[in-house]
Design a protein around this motif. Structure first.
Motif, short mmCIF file in Angstrom:
data_model
loop_
_atom_site.label_atom_id
_atom_site.label_comp_id
_atom_site.label_asym_id
_atom_site.label_seq_id
_atom_site.Cartn_x
_atom_site.Cartn_y
_atom_site.Cartn_z
N UNK A 77 0.64 -1.37 -0.27
CA UNK A 77 0.15 0.23 0.17
C UNK A 77 1.18 1.19 -0.09
N UNK A 78 0.07 2.24 -0.84
CA UNK A 78 1.37 3.58 -0.65
C UNK A 78 0.68 4.78 -0.28
N UNK A 79 1.19 5.20 0.21
CA UNK A 79 -0.26 6.11 1.12
C UNK A 79 1.05 7.70 1.27
N UNK A 80 -0.02 8.76 1.28
CA UNK A 80 1.11 10.08 1.74
C UNK A 80 1.12 10.74 3.62
N UNK A 81 1.82 11.20 4.14
CA UNK A 81 1.99 11.54 5.25
C UNK A 81 1.43 10.91 6.00
#
Length: 204
Positions: free
Chosen positions: A71-75
């Motif tokens: 999974x690639x997410x933001x901060x």
């Protein structure tokens, strides 16, 4: 615990910032036994409308990223309460690594204890990876914990993780395993303390 060395798999560009543990699994589902699995509740209130129908277009249910294990997410991923069930939901869904610019510290600790890699990249790197995945959903991502790298086509990124947590994941050590590695030192300390301060041990 299953060791994590590297994984090559579909990566889902979640693309959200400030995903807290209540979003990862709403509290009302936490009375369910862990043995029943929490994966179906992952990001429930973002994936489903109040009447239970799927939210159209939500990325986790998009067939282009079906079976994602990364999974690639933001901060600020995994902030909020300390509920370990947030990690259970990810793990039970099949996610083995989350890539983001920052994580809630308790979440990151819980993640490692459950074999889930929290890989820290810069905000620019997260944006580049999200953009690459959205532009071309085909093609796997490789996350290599030994080399501390993420590869997706021509895109090559490094990532950071606390060295002790990296060692735990690479070896599949839980906290008990980690403590047992220091058994000789612990026994030596106990022996020296008994000799120096015999009154603290009633058996002495």
């Amino acid at each position: 615990m299953e060791p994590f060395v590297r994984i090559t798999a579909t990566a889902c560009p979640l693309g959200l910032a400030n995903v807290d543990t209540d979003q990862l699994i709403p509290a009302r589902f936490m009375s369910r036994p862990r043995s029943a699995g929490y994966g179906s509740f992952l990001l429930h209130d973002l994936r489903f409308a109040p009447d239970g129908t799927p939210v159209p277009g939500f990325v986790l249910d998009d067939p282009r990223w079906s079976g994602a294990r990364i999974l690639v997410a933001r901060r600020n991923f995994g902030t909020g309460s300390s509920r370990e069930a947030a990690v259970y939901a990810l793990a039970d869904y099949g996610i083995r690594a989350v890539v983001a610019p920052s994580f809630g510290d308790i979440f990151a600790s819980n993640a490692v204890k459950n074999g889930l890699l929290p890989a820290v990249v810069t905000e620019a790197e997260a944006e580049a990876l999200i953009a690459a995945l959205e532009a071309d959903p085909d093609g796997d991502v490789t996350v290599d914990l030994e080399a501390l790298t993420i590869a997706r086509g021509p895109l090559r990124l490094g990532f950071a993780i606390d060295p002790a947590r990296r060692l735990q994941l690479l070896n599949g050590w839980d906290d008990i395993d980690l403590t047992l590695r220091h058994a000789p030192e612990i026994a030596d300390f106990a022996r020296r303390r008994r000799n120096a301060e015999p009154w603290v041990d009633p058996r002495h």
